[in-house]
Design an enzyme around this catalytic site. Structure first.
Site, short mmCIF file in Angstrom:
data_model
loop_
_atom_site.label_atom_id
_atom_site.label_comp_id
_atom_site.label_asym_id
_atom_site.label_seq_id
_atom_site.Cartn_x
_atom_site.Cartn_y
_atom_site.Cartn_z
NE ARG A 186 82.26 75.56 35.67
CZ ARG A 186 83.89 75.05 35.55
NH1 ARG A 186 84.66 75.71 35.51
NH2 ARG A 186 84.14 74.51 34.05
CB THR A 207 91.94 75.53 39.71
OG1 THR A 207 91.53 75.16 38.10
CG2 THR A 207 90.96 75.30 40.35
CB THR A 246 89.30 78.21 38.80
OG1 THR A 246 90.34 77.36 38.04
CG2 THR A 246 87.82 77.63 38.02
CG ASN A 269 89.89 76.95 32.44
OD1 ASN A 269 89.66 76.21 32.97
ND2 ASN A 269 89.21 76.70 31.04
CG ASP A 329 86.71 73.92 31.63
OD1 ASP A 329 87.50 73.34 31.16
OD2 ASP A 329 86.28 74.44 32.86
CB SER A 373 87.82 68.14 36.79
OG SER A 373 87.13 68.14 34.59
N GLY A 376 94.52 71.47 39.01
CA GLY A 376 94.96 70.43 38.09
C GLY A 376 94.11 69.83 36.60
#
Ligand code: DON
Length: 563
Positions: A99, A372, A390, A392, A414, A444, A464
């Site tokens: 991440r 993503t 992703t 984003n 995010d 998520s 999503g």
């Protein structure tokens, strides 16, 4: 909960209860040994090519991830990040967190003006929205631990693809056109994607090919400390960003322990914080387990009610408790326990909708110590990999580094820029997800692997935003509770509730009007306007005969390839 005996009885008594058994079953790609399913055929093919060369699922992960960076710039990336969950053929499981992180110069109120108001667009468009990219660190970490082929061998077809170019699909033509006004806002000069690109034309990516060639030759540090790092930091700062060489040099991908939980005879293995995916999925599935969804019927009023109410409660907890576990304590064990989630459902009644305004996060006294893409892989050795990656938003921050050939993420959105104010997915956050230097923003993303009776059964995930968790949930339930195959399960219409706003989002004109009217009468607000598509799920199911069924979402250009 579905009991096998009940299922058998029902299937004998009432064959039409299972839509898939009376009509011709829609099957996805069936393969003997291995499948890669991703958002672009080119990427799935390259993943399979690596497997055919004798590589394993982890080699194919590196190839597919980078091939998506070339063929699917909408979300595939070098300038973003992601999560991988794996299950090796010996049953060993794990997860990798690559991440993005907040830069060292980031601060809690960096997106607020002097009146404490959110500065519109600052966390979503342009250089200030960018988090430190994790993708290159992620693929090299996977390769270091599990790879069997050399990086050069894995990257060769990817670099070739960037040089030869990728055919524009109809959907891609439309997407590029739709986002061109934003490309112009985010970039100082015209970029590759400002040209008019038509279906069937070929876009070549020479700058990206050169970047990948340097990475292939010099390794991971090329991106974080080498020439690419210098050129990237120069570019970001020139565009008003705050990322430094120090930020890149400090970036590390992290191995995490996945979230695991039982549901009937399934064991679900999913992503742990800083993604909320696994925790929320566990909360929702534990909340609904006691209800007999199978008897209520697929997408029936009662099934939608139960799922919605469990989602409402899980997302209320998400917004309060979840953030980067390296910065905040999260009561994970309680949050995912059966007792806690059963308790959360005790105030639900079939007679009327619970109001989100009446729901807050659960009472846990002691704090224990738009774009993503997802791809799923099972290799010929029985290893499984589930990855969601992703930028984003669609094309991330829209800031495109022409020199290096890739878009940069806008993952900073995010974070919770201000407590209680929704981000671009309408998600509300609190202290646990406020911005701090080097912190990872809450996600998520829900790359997931499911075992059935102890054996590998499904690999699944989707893009999503906030709807990722509920799309993964419905796909698993569609197969387990409602007996759809992999492709059929993915094709089914989807709905979503996330506590706030207090609405059920539904894919338009896909649900039975009688059901939506009943739900409205019970006090549920239905929104069929704002989510023409919920998720783009990629799944692989191990069939009872040991073959694999790949399901690729028809909502995109997604394709399964296998052998
Ligand atoms: O990590 C997250 O949850 C988001 N950045 C994911 C964004 C996404 O799925 C956008 N796709 N539609």
């Amino acid at each position: 909960m579905k009991k096998l005996s009940i299922l058998l009885t029902l299937s004998i008594l009432c064959i039409h209860c299972k839509p898939s058994s009376t009509e011709e079953k829609i099957m996805g790609l069936v393969a003997e040994k291995a499948i890669v399913v991703s958002a672009r055929e080119e990427a799935s093919k390259i993943g399979i090519e690596i497997l055919k060369k004798g590589g394993n699922a982890f080699d194919a992960m590196v190839a597919t991830e980078l091939a998506l960076a070339v063929s699917y710039p909408y979300a595939g990336n070098l300038g973003g990040g992601g999560f991988m969950v794996y299950r090796k053929n010996n049953g060993e499981i794990g997860a990798l967190d690559y991440r993005e992180k907040a830069p060292l110069a980031a601060s809690k109120n960096m997106y607020l003006d002097e009146n404490n108001k959110i500065i519109k667009g600052k966390s979503t468009l342009g250089a200030m929205a960018v988090g430190i990219p994790g993708t290159v660190a992620g693929v090299f970490e996977v390769h270091k631990k599990f790879g069997t082929l050399s990086i050069e061998e894995i990257l060769k077809p990817v670099i070739e693809l960037a040089k030869q170019g990728v055919i524009v699909t109809k959907k891609q033509e439309e997407r590029i056109k739709r986002y061109q006004p934003y490309f112009k806002k985010a970039n100082k000069s015209l970029i590759l994607f400002d040209s008019i690109w038509k279906e069937n034309e070929v876009i070549t990516y020479p700058a990206l090919a050169a970047t990948l060639e340097r990475i292939s030759k010099n390794g991971r540090d090329e991106f974080y400390k080498g020439e690419t790092a210098k050129r990237l930091v120069h570019f970001i700062q020139e565009n008003g960003g705050i990322i430094t060489l120090g930020d890149l040099a400090k970036y590390e991908a992290k191995w995490r322990t996945p979230i695991t939980f039982k549901y009937d005879n399934l064991r679900v293995i999913s992503m742990s914080p800083p993604s909320s995916g696994g925790v929320c999925l566990a909360q929702i599935m534990n909340g609904i387990e006691a209800y007999d969804l199978n008897t209520y019927g697929h997408n029936s009023t009662k099934a939608i009610q139960v799922i919605t109410e469990a989602e409402r409660r899980a997302y209320a907890d998400r917004s309060f408790f979840l953030g980067d576990p390296d910065f905040v304590s999260i009561p994970i064990d309680t949050l995912i326990s059966k007792e806690y989630n059963k308790g959360r459902m005790t105030d639900f009644s079939f007679d009327s909708a619970t109001k989100s305004a009446d729901i807050s996060h659960g009472n846990i006294a002691i704090v224990e110590s738009d774009e993503t893409t997802h791809y799923s892989i099972i290799d010929q050795f029985g290893n499984a990999v589930s990855v969601t990656t992703t930028l984003n938003g669609a094309y991330g921050s829209k800031l495109y580094c022409d020199d290096l050939g890739f878009f940069l993420n806008n993952e900073m959105d995010d974070f919770s820029s201000k407590a209680g104010v929704p981000n671009m997915f309408g998600l509300i956050g609190a202290k646990a997800n406020e911005i701090a230097p080097e912190k990872r923003m809450l996600s998520s993303m829900t790359p997931t692997i499911v075992e059935k009776d102890g054996n590998l059964w499904m690999v699944v995930g989707t893009p999503g935003g906030s709807t990722i968790i509920t799309s993964v949930l419905q796909t698993i339930l569609n197969v387990h509770e409602f007996n759809f195959g992999m492709q059929e399960a993915i094709n089914q219409p989807r709905f979503h509730h996330q506590w706030m706003p207090d609405v059920i989002m539904m894919e338009p004109n896909k649900f039975d009007k009688k059901t939506t009217n009943e739900l409205k009468k019970l006090g549920y607000k239905i929104n069929e306007k704002d989510a023409p598509v919920i998720g783009k799920v990629e799944g692989i199911l191990v069939l009872p005969n040991g073959k694999l069924e790949g399901g690729a979402d028809p909502r995109g250009d997604d394709t399964a390839v296998g052998f």
